[in-house]
Design an enzyme around this catalytic site. Structure first.
Site, PDB file in Angstrom:
ATOM      1  N   LYS A  77     -11.657  -5.357  -4.996  1.00 39.35           N
ATOM      2  CA  LYS A  77     -13.267  -3.973  -5.633  1.00 39.35           C
ATOM      3  C   LYS A  77     -12.933  -3.246  -5.533  1.00 39.35           C
ATOM      4  O   LYS A  77     -13.112  -2.012  -5.930  1.00 39.35           O
ATOM      5  CB  LYS A  77     -14.062  -4.492  -4.010  1.00 39.35           C
ATOM      6  CG  LYS A  77     -13.488  -4.298  -2.479  1.00 39.35           C
ATOM      7  CD  LYS A  77     -14.495  -4.698  -1.929  1.00 39.35           C
ATOM      8  CE  LYS A  77     -14.197  -4.177  -0.088  1.00 39.35           C
ATOM      9  NZ  LYS A  77     -12.678  -3.265   0.133  1.00 39.35           N
ATOM     10  N   LYS A  94       0.961  -1.018  -0.316  1.00 39.16           N
ATOM     11  CA  LYS A  94      -0.180  -0.485  -0.030  1.00 39.16           C
ATOM     12  C   LYS A  94       0.391   1.280   0.361  1.00 39.16           C
ATOM     13  O   LYS A  94       0.681   2.294  -0.449  1.00 39.16           O
ATOM     14  CB  LYS A  94      -0.981  -0.005   1.356  1.00 39.16           C
ATOM     15  CG  LYS A  94      -2.230  -1.236   0.923  1.00 39.16           C
ATOM     16  CD  LYS A  94      -3.448  -0.714   1.839  1.00 39.16           C
ATOM     17  CE  LYS A  94      -4.549  -1.389   1.480  1.00 39.16           C
ATOM     18  NZ  LYS A  94      -5.596  -0.962   2.281  1.00 39.16           N
ATOM     19  N   LYS A 154      -5.259 -11.125  -8.002  1.00 40.52           N
ATOM     20  CA  LYS A 154      -5.716 -11.056  -7.434  1.00 40.52           C
ATOM     21  C   LYS A 154      -7.312 -10.188  -8.163  1.00 40.52           C
ATOM     22  O   LYS A 154      -6.590  -8.797  -8.274  1.00 40.52           O
ATOM     23  CB  LYS A 154      -6.129 -10.641  -6.000  1.00 40.52           C
ATOM     24  CG  LYS A 154      -6.211 -12.534  -5.159  1.00 40.52           C
ATOM     25  CD  LYS A 154      -6.072 -11.339  -3.487  1.00 40.52           C
ATOM     26  CE  LYS A 154      -7.279 -10.603  -3.491  1.00 40.52           C
ATOM     27  NZ  LYS A 154      -7.115  -9.994  -2.079  1.00 40.52           N
TER      28      LYS A 154
HETATM   29  P1  AMP Z   1     -10.660  -6.488   0.331  1.00 40.04           P
HETATM   30  O1  AMP Z   1     -11.605  -6.758  -0.888  1.00 40.04           O
HETATM   31  O2  AMP Z   1      -9.326  -5.963  -0.569  1.00 40.04           O
HETATM   32  O3  AMP Z   1     -10.995  -5.380   1.276  1.00 40.04           O
HETATM   33  O4  AMP Z   1     -11.233  -7.499   0.974  1.00 40.04           O
HETATM   34  C1  AMP Z   1     -11.943  -7.989   1.480  1.00 40.04           C
HETATM   35  C2  AMP Z   1     -12.170  -9.669   2.457  1.00 40.04           C
HETATM   36  O5  AMP Z   1     -12.724 -10.427   0.548  1.00 40.04           O
HETATM   37  C3  AMP Z   1     -11.556 -10.119   2.810  1.00 40.04           C
HETATM   38  O6  AMP Z   1     -11.521 -10.997   3.694  1.00 40.04           O
HETATM   39  C4  AMP Z   1     -10.409 -10.430   1.503  1.00 40.04           C
HETATM   40  O7  AMP Z   1      -9.575 -11.575   1.870  1.00 40.04           O
HETATM   41  C5  AMP Z   1     -11.505 -11.247   0.711  1.00 40.04           C
HETATM   42  N1  AMP Z   1     -11.085 -11.429  -0.452  1.00 40.04           N
HETATM   43  C6  AMP Z   1     -10.460  -9.664  -1.599  1.00 40.04           C
HETATM   44  N2  AMP Z   1     -10.933  -9.936  -2.572  1.00 40.04           N
HETATM   45  C7  AMP Z   1     -10.197 -11.608  -2.487  1.00 40.04           C
HETATM   46  C8  AMP Z   1     -10.804 -12.024  -4.254  1.00 40.04           C
HETATM   47  N3  AMP Z   1     -10.230 -11.873  -5.014  1.00 40.04           N
HETATM   48  N4  AMP Z   1     -10.743 -13.838  -3.517  1.00 40.04           N
HETATM   49  C9  AMP Z   1     -11.239 -14.040  -2.666  1.00 40.04           C
HETATM   50  N5  AMP Z   1     -11.342 -13.499  -1.695  1.00 40.04           N
HETATM   51  C10 AMP Z   1     -11.541 -12.110  -1.614  1.00 40.04           C
END
Ligand code: AMP
Ligand code: TRP
Length: 335
Positions: free
Chosen positions: A204, A113, A201
């Site tokens: 969002k 980050k 990955k």
């Molecule tokens: P974030 O979207 O990074 O804020 O993550 C929110 C939650 O979703 C966290 O527990 C992440 O580990 C999970 N997460 C985020 N992106 C993915 C992805 N591409 N596949 C599976 N889990 C995800």
């Protein structure tokens, strides 16, 4: 009821997408009956990178309505906004005083980050994992479902629990529960990959929206994104993460959405090209998301009701959190 406690949070930034849904939210829904669940929308974490205030407000309601549309039940689970429960920030300060800079220097998410937001490497971004530990330990959580990327933060959280317990807990009066991470395996959604680059990955907050299927994408958009997503050389549909990461990702998503196992799906596409899988996957996604989107639309139109849910959630969370905080204050010598 003496069910174990489960806690997991998501930052209300960006837009919820199928990676969050398949990787975490869907698992939460099934765990609601066996666990005492707490689901904070972690807005204090979100401001570690600069947020547009109007958008943050809007996203917080959007996330709440999507949570409920995905099947989280506010009567069963405690859904709340982190900033409504001041105990998180209070406990986080205390934990900061027990965290070594060396530990935070090792955090790979901070390094990533800092590179991404080079003009705003603030102290909040640095101590982000400490606030996360406060979220978890305040509620004596047993289980914390997260994606693989959060494993390191969970380890720090466990180290902090152990450090405080070692210093202050007694046999008659245990202090902090040691939480366990729960990381779903890749084929059950733990790591959904980006559509244009299946080696990274899905995220969002990706600025290239072609990489991501958002939960509120309309059917045309879903169709286009799937049609144009990057697939691998060759034409045969087989599951192989190394040589065919694109197809492996599509098969994973298809399998989770239709609840068929991957081998069966591969069998049914014998002799057919990638195009067939893409058409069917797009349709399955559209039909899966349709009822969810309808429910969300209804929920978001009634802000007063959403506010009521959040007020109830904050009250329940505050009561639990204060218990832990009172014990901690007493132990460290605050009068
Ligand atoms: P974030 O979207 O990074 O804020 O993550 C929110 C939650 O979703 C966290 O527990 C992440 O580990 C999970 N997460 C985020 N992106 C993915 C992805 N591409 N596949 C599976 N889990 C995800
Ligand atoms: N750091 C987590 C993420 O980015 C979000 C989070 C904050 C969290 N507090 C938490 C996750 C407590 C689980 C438990 O995904």
């Amino acid at each position: 009821m003496n069910n174990p406690t489960l806690l997991s949070g998501i930052q209300p930034s960006g837009k919820l997408m199928i990676g969050n849904y398949l990787g975490v939210v869907k698992q939460w829904v099934t765990m609601q009956d066996e666990y005492n669940c707490l689901f904070p929308l972690v807005d204090l974490h979100a401001i570690t990178v600069r947020q547009d205030p109007k958008l943050l407000r809007q996203r917080s309601y959007e996330f709440l309505s999507l949570y409920i549309a995905c099947g989280l039940n506010p009567k069963k689970s405690t859904i709340f906004v982190q900033s409504h429960v001041p105990q998180h920030a209070q406990f986080s300060w205390i934990l900061n005083c027990f965290t070594y800079m060396g530990e935070l220097n090792r955090m790979t998410q901070f390094k990533d980050k800092s590179q991404k937001h080079a003009s705003n490497i603030n102290a909040g971004l640095y101590s982000y994992p400490v606030l996360m530990a406060a979220d978890i330990l305040l509620y004596q959580s047993d289980l914390v479902p997260v994606g693989e990327d959060q494993k390191q933060h969970l380890e720090l959280c466990r180290n902090l629990a152990q450090r405080l317990n070692h210093e202050y807990a007694t046999e008659e009066k245990p202090l902090l529960k040691m939480p366990d991470p729960y990381i779903p395996p890749k084929t059950s959604g733990g790591r959904i990959m980006a559509l244009q680059d299946p080696t990274v990955k899905m995220s969002k907050s990706d600025t290239n929206e072609q990489n991501v299927i958002f939960l509120l994408d309309d059917p045309k958009t879903i169709e286009k994104k799937i049609k144009r997503c990057v697939t691998d050389s060759g034409s045969e549909i087989t599951y192989d993460e190394k040589t065919k990461p694109g197809i492996a990702n599509l098969l994973t998503i298809y399998s989770l959405i239709t609840q068929q196992n991957i081998d069966e799906i591969v069998q049914s596409y014998q002799g057919k090209g990638y195009g067939y899988l893409k058409v069917d996957l797009a349709e399955a996604l559209i039909e899966h998301l349709r009822p969810l989107q309808e429910k969300q639309k209804q929920l978001i139109s009634d802000k007063a009701e959403l506010d009521k849910i959040l007020t109830r959630g904050a009250k329940a969370a505050q009561e639990l959190a204060q218990k832990t905080l009172d014990t901690i204050h007493q132990k460290i010598g605050f009068i």
